[in-house]
Design a protein around this motif. Structure first.
Motif, PDB file in Angstrom:
ATOM      1  N   LEU A  63       0.845  -1.186   0.000  1.00  0.00           N
ATOM      2  CA  LEU A  63       0.000   0.000   0.000  1.00  0.00           C
ATOM      3  C   LEU A  63       0.882   1.238   0.000  1.00  0.00           C
ATOM      4  O   LEU A  63       1.727   1.412   0.885  1.00  0.00           O
ATOM      5  N   ALA A  64       0.678   2.110  -1.000  1.00  0.00           N
ATOM      6  CA  ALA A  64       1.546   3.280  -1.145  1.00  0.00           C
ATOM      7  C   ALA A  64       1.433   4.211   0.047  1.00  0.00           C
ATOM      8  O   ALA A  64       2.410   4.797   0.498  1.00  0.00           O
ATOM      9  N   SER A  65       0.230   4.376   0.585  1.00  0.00           N
ATOM     10  CA  SER A  65       0.013   5.290   1.703  1.00  0.00           C
ATOM     11  C   SER A  65      -1.246   4.887   2.425  1.00  0.00           C
ATOM     12  O   SER A  65      -2.205   4.416   1.829  1.00  0.00           O
ATOM     13  N   THR A  66      -1.255   5.059   3.743  1.00  0.00           N
ATOM     14  CA  THR A  66      -2.462   4.798   4.516  1.00  0.00           C
ATOM     15  C   THR A  66      -3.287   6.058   4.678  1.00  0.00           C
ATOM     16  O   THR A  66      -4.316   6.048   5.327  1.00  0.00           O
ATOM     17  N   ALA A  67      -2.834   7.157   4.106  1.00  0.00           N
ATOM     18  CA  ALA A  67      -3.571   8.412   4.229  1.00  0.00           C
ATOM     19  C   ALA A  67      -4.945   8.264   3.592  1.00  0.00           C
ATOM     20  O   ALA A  67      -5.104   7.701   2.517  1.00  0.00           O
ATOM     21  N   GLY A  68      -5.950   8.769   4.260  1.00  0.00           N
ATOM     22  CA  GLY A  68      -7.301   8.718   3.733  1.00  0.00           C
ATOM     23  C   GLY A  68      -8.053   7.465   4.098  1.00  0.00           C
ATOM     24  O   GLY A  68      -9.229   7.336   3.812  1.00  0.00           O
ATOM     25  N   ASP A  69      -7.378   6.461   4.710  1.00  0.00           N
ATOM     26  CA  ASP A  69      -8.089   5.270   5.127  1.00  0.00           C
ATOM     27  C   ASP A  69      -9.104   5.611   6.199  1.00  0.00           C
ATOM     28  O   ASP A  69      -8.828   6.366   7.128  1.00  0.00           O
ATOM     29  N   LEU A  70     -10.300   5.036   6.073  1.00  0.00           N
ATOM     30  CA  LEU A  70     -11.382   5.327   7.004  1.00  0.00           C
ATOM     31  C   LEU A  70     -11.499   4.266   8.081  1.00  0.00           C
ATOM     32  O   LEU A  70     -12.226   4.443   9.048  1.00  0.00           O
ATOM     33  N   LEU A  71     -10.806   3.168   7.897  1.00  0.00           N
ATOM     34  CA  LEU A  71     -11.040   2.010   8.749  1.00  0.00           C
ATOM     35  C   LEU A  71      -9.775   1.613   9.459  1.00  0.00           C
ATOM     36  O   LEU A  71      -8.710   1.520   8.859  1.00  0.00           O
ATOM     37  N   ASN A  72      -9.872   1.351  10.762  1.00  0.00           N
ATOM     38  CA  ASN A  72      -8.755   0.843  11.549  1.00  0.00           C
ATOM     39  C   ASN A  72      -9.102  -0.575  11.951  1.00  0.00           C
ATOM     40  O   ASN A  72     -10.045  -0.806  12.678  1.00  0.00           O
ATOM     41  N   GLU A  73      -8.338  -1.531  11.458  1.00  0.00           N
ATOM     42  CA  GLU A  73      -8.648  -2.934  11.715  1.00  0.00           C
ATOM     43  C   GLU A  73      -7.973  -3.481  12.969  1.00  0.00           C
ATOM     44  O   GLU A  73      -8.019  -4.667  13.233  1.00  0.00           O
TER      45      GLU A  73
END
Length: 418
Positions: A63-73
């Motif tokens: 994954l290039a970047s986690t920026a903008g991810d809405l979900l924390n698993e």
């Protein structure tokens, strides 16, 4: 409606019924992207295509970047366990090697009878749990999650791995803590939660390491013995790989089955005519489970998949390294694939659902999960006289990925003897 639709889907207020939101998402086209968050695929044929596409990675390192991810698993806890990633989060060839090695003691062609031979033991666990509810003496109020669908799968995993019966209670405590990390209480102290989760992971890891060493010296035929001593074309698993695989079997095998059974009983109580049919014909449990996996799948979506190259789909370019979400539950209700998709119909023909995934990452424990759910639902239907929901909708778990009721309050007139 599409503005912030992903946030609406993830919002707890939508947990009891996200399906109208999935319908709105499908109307935007097979691929949705709001310019900031992940690329989201919500239609059946496109999801299935990507699940079989070798250009789609399950390894978060791509994954290039986690920026903008809405979900924390909850990966912050997993990342601090010092265990290698399970094969669920790896790509070929490492994924294929570990999955083959894990499958040797679990299923065909090397161990074709492992799951089948557990049928009697599973039936005994189900009987014991329902008997315990009856002995408590209050059939008018039962929390099906706490008293049945939660303890059942973790007991099964203990038996599968070969955890001694005297240690099962400790295993249940660790499973409770790790499950809570996947479904955090928004009002709880996050620092304390992480500390408690790390402690449980450490204790579980140390316990399993000791059990693996013991089984390596004195194998007993259980899966942990086979994993720690097995020698096949792929060689032998390292101790750390056995540990990682055992932890995967505990968490993945437990959480999905809890939701499958609980969602299943909730659906049957909402469709009493189907429940009556099941009571009269236990064999109906098999098609019921398949329709449940389509209609109310225990895993709603697969987040954080990553394209290894730019992928063109329906006029949209999904860039290499971007965050990709596959909404399995939406694909299961796609009217282009299923007629009258919002209707629960155990007689539905050709139920090739996405409830257990597809492709190389399809659910490893699917045969066991299916058997557990079929036995559980058929026996509950047989033994609970005049069952009814006490709360509808029931309180749901916070988790949008592993969707299911946190509690399922039901009542019945009495519990029939086994």
């Amino acid at each position: 409606m599409t503005e912030g639709i992903l946030r609406q889907i993830l919002d707890y207020s939508s947990r009891a019924n996200p399906y109208p939101l999935y319908e709105e998402l499908r109307k935007t086209g097979p691929v949705f992207h709001d310019g900031d968050g992940p690329y989201v695929v919500s239609t059946y044929h496109e999801i299935k295509s990507l699940l079989h596409d070798p250009r789609i990675s399950s390894d978060s390192r791509n994954l290039a970047s986690t920026a903008g991810d809405l979900l924390n698993e909850g990966d912050e806890e997993e990342g601090q366990t010092a265990l290698p990633p399970s094969f669920l989060k790896l790509d070929p060839p490492d994924h294929d090697r570990l999955r083959r090695m894990t499958n040797r003691p679990f299923g065909p062609p090397h161990s074709p009878h492992r799951v089948h031979d557990m049928r009697g033991e599973l039936g005994g666990i189900v009987t014991g749990l329902i008997d315990a509810i009856a002995e408590r003496g209050d059939p008018g109020r039962i929390d099906l999650v706490e008293e049945f669908s939660y303890p059942f799968p973790v007991t099964v995993i203990c038996r599968l791995l070969g955890v001694p019966s005297e240690d099962e209670a400790r295993f249940h405590v660790w499973a409770d803590t790790l499950a809570a990390s996947l479904d955090p209480d928004p009002d709880a102290d996050p620092t304390e939660r992480v500390k408690k989760t790390q402690g449980a992971r450490m204790e579980l890891g140390m316990y399993l390491a000791g059990l693996i060493e013991e089984r390596h010296k004195n194998p007993t035929g259980d899966m942990l013995s086979e994993l720690s001593t097995g020698q096949g074309p792929d060689g032998a698993m390292s101790t750390m790989e056995v540990l990682s695989t055992a932890a995967l079997l505990l968490i993945a095998g437990h959480e999905t089955t809890v939701n499958l059974i609980t969602n299943g009983m909730l659906t049957l109580l909402r469709h009493p005519e189907v429940l009556d049919r099941l009571r009269a014909d236990p064999a109906l449990s098999v098609p019921i489970v398949e329709e449940l996996l389509r209609y109310e799948p225990p895993v709603q979506l697969l987040p954080q998949r990553t394209p290894l190259a730019d992928i063109e789909m329906e006029g949209v370019t999904i860039p290499k390294g971007s965050s990709l979400w596959l909404i399995l539950a939406s694909g299961n209700r796609d009217p282009r694939r299923f007629k009258d998709p919002d209707r629960f119909d155990p007689d539905r023909p050709d139920v090739q659902h996405l409830g257990l995934g597809s492709g190389i990452h399809s659910c490893f424990g699917a045969p066991l999960a299916r058997l557990e759910a079929a036995l559980a639902l058929s026996e509950l239907a047989r033994r609970l006289e005049n069952p009814r929901l006490l709360e509808d909708p029931p309180p749901y778990r916070q988790n949008a990925v592993l969707r299911g009721p946190r509690h399922l309050p039901i009542g019945c007139d009495k519990i029939l003897p086994a």
